[in-house]
Scaffold this active site. Structure first.
Site, short mmCIF file in Angstrom:
data_model
loop_
_atom_site.label_atom_id
_atom_site.label_comp_id
_atom_site.label_asym_id
_atom_site.label_seq_id
_atom_site.Cartn_x
_atom_site.Cartn_y
_atom_site.Cartn_z
N ALA A 1 -20.31 2.46 3.04
CA ALA A 1 -19.53 1.94 1.92
C ALA A 1 -20.35 0.97 1.06
CB ALA A 1 -18.28 1.23 2.46
N HIS B 1 -14.92 -2.46 13.69
CA HIS B 1 -14.73 -1.03 13.42
C HIS B 1 -15.08 -0.25 14.69
CE1 HIS B 1 -15.81 2.98 11.78
NE2 HIS B 1 -14.78 2.72 10.99
N ASP C 1 -20.80 -5.73 13.35
CA ASP C 1 -19.65 -5.46 12.47
C ASP C 1 -19.54 -6.55 11.39
OD1 ASP C 1 -17.11 -3.62 12.46
OD2 ASP C 1 -16.41 -5.66 12.02
N THR D 1 -3.82 4.83 -1.29
CA THR D 1 -4.88 5.34 -0.42
C THR D 1 -5.44 6.64 -1.00
OG1 THR D 1 -3.39 6.59 0.98
CG2 THR D 1 -3.83 4.32 1.63
N TYR D 2 -6.59 7.03 -0.46
CA TYR D 2 -7.29 8.22 -0.96
C TYR D 2 -7.51 9.16 0.21
CZ TYR D 2 -10.72 10.85 -3.66
OH TYR D 2 -11.39 11.84 -4.34
N GLU E 1 0.85 -1.20 0.00
CA GLU E 1 0.00 0.00 0.00
C GLU E 1 0.88 1.24 0.00
OE1 GLU E 1 -3.49 0.12 2.66
OE2 GLU E 1 -2.62 1.96 3.46
N ARG F 1 -15.83 4.07 3.14
CA ARG F 1 -16.59 5.27 3.47
C ARG F 1 -15.64 6.41 3.77
NH1 ARG F 1 -21.00 5.98 8.25
NH2 ARG F 1 -19.24 6.30 9.65
N GLY F 2 -14.52 6.11 4.41
CA GLY F 2 -13.60 7.17 4.83
C GLY F 2 -13.97 7.70 6.19
N HIS G 1 -7.92 3.25 -3.91
CA HIS G 1 -8.87 3.41 -2.81
C HIS G 1 -9.81 4.56 -3.19
CE1 HIS G 1 -6.14 1.62 0.58
NE2 HIS G 1 -5.82 1.10 -0.59
#
Ligand SMILES: Cc1cc2nc3c(=O)[nH]c(=O)nc-3n(C[C@H](O)[C@H](O)[C@H](O)COP(=O)(O)OP(=O)(O)OC[C@H]3O[C@@H](n4cnc5c(N)ncnc54)[C@H](O)[C@@H]3O)c2cc1C
Length: 294
Positions: free
Chosen positions: A117, A141, A150, A37-38, A6, A96-97, A66
């Protein structure tokens, strides 16, 4: 056993040069895929899309982009997926972020965006022939009320069309194995999809803080004790011994995951190749001899 790595979008030109050094070093080792990643913020986002596109067009690597729902309308999300598709990207990790600024703060849905998400998985799948992955959480989470819900939310994302998940990083392999058991028990069909474990080799006591921040959990006491024992009473905190212990811990975890049949090992690199390469070398992966920087 395949491995993957990553990367993070570079903030500026020197960081971009460093990223490309790591990219070229990993390219020689043939990872199954590389993910980018974003992040939050307009300029970083533009750079993310450009650099991820360059991975598709200028390397032999398979990039996974991502994509997060933070501060995006559905129309913008569709357009982003279109930009990725234009540069040849077909693999998207849908997330979702977290709220920008304070990842633990209250989630704010964009008025024309998505809440979870799961909805974004459906949107991306409807847009075309994309391979979609999602996030999974070995300890649950931090916003999930309990492990059962979860597990149900993860199964829902997989049912919506995700083909695999990548876990949040963890430092106790038991947490990964229990997650795998939970999903398989909850939904044997979705539970058969690959759950890719994410590892981050600790290279300094500073990385411990970074790891805890990224996974929102404190490291297990046994891992912390090993790192602090390596640091000992040395006034400089014995960075070489701490690093050696961190690489050893990651190697042992990776070996156990291989023995337990994990489908792939996904490494957080922070855009450096050296630590991940050392772990892979310890595991006996063929690594083309090449100068390694940083
Ligand atoms: C491998 C990996 C990569 C990541 N990459 C990035 C990145 O590039 N950029 C970034 O900003 N962040 C990234 N993250 C962090 C991630 O965005 C956050 O952890 C975020 O808080 C959760 O994202 P999610 O996709 O799991 O959200 P969701 O699956 O939408 O879950 C969010 C919360 O809602 C709950 N939930 C889900 N569905 C429902 C439902 N139907 N009803 C009620 N509650 C529900 C979940 O339990 C969870 O508490 C990554 C995480 C991982 C594990």
């Amino acid at each position: 056993m395949p491995f993957s790595v990553e990367f993070n979008p570079p903030r500026d030109a020197p960081a971009e040069a460093r990223l490309w050094r790591a990219v070229r070093q990993f390219e020689r080792m043939h990872p199954a895929f590389v993910s980018m990643t974003y992040g939050a913020g307009g300029s970083t986002r533009d750079r993310t899309v450009r650099v991820t596109g360059a991975l598709a067009q200028e390397t032999t690597l398979l990039p996974v982009a991502h994509l997060t729902a933070v501060e995006h309308s559905v129309a913008e999300l569709r357009s982003l997926v279109g930009s990725y598709a234009d540069s040849g990207i077909r693999n998207i990790l849908v997330l979702r972020g977290d709220p920008p600024g304070d990842p633990l703060g209250a989630w704010q849905r964009h008025p024309d965006g998505v809440e979870y998400a799961e909805e974004l998985v459906r949107i991306v799948r409807d847009l075309g022939d994309f391979h979609v992955g999602v996030a999974s959480f070995p300890q649950g989470h931090h916003r999930s009320p309990d492990l059962d819900s979860d597990t149900a939310f993860l199964a829902a994302k997989l049912r919506a069309g995700a083909e695999y998940s990548i876990t949040q990083m963890f430092f106790d392999v038991e947490h990964y194995l229990r997650l795998r058991d939970r999903v398989q028990k909850f939904d044997p069909i979705e539970g058969a999809k690959p759950i890719i474990p994410e590892l981050m080799p600790i290279t300094s006591l500073r990385t411990v803080a970074r790891a805890e921040e990224l996974c929102g959990r404190t490291l297990p006491p046994a891992v912390l004790a090993r790192l602090h024992k390596a640091a000992g009473d040395a006034p400089d905190g014995n960075p070489a011994a701490v690093r050696e212990a961190g690489i050893e811990i990651a190697t042992e975890m990776a070996q156990r995951l291989i023995d337990e049949g994990a489908p792939c090992l996904h490494f957080i690199t922070l855009n450096f190749a050296k630590a991940t390469t050392e772990v892979l070398t310890n595991l006996g992966y063929g690594v083309t001899a090449a100068p390694i920087s940083a």
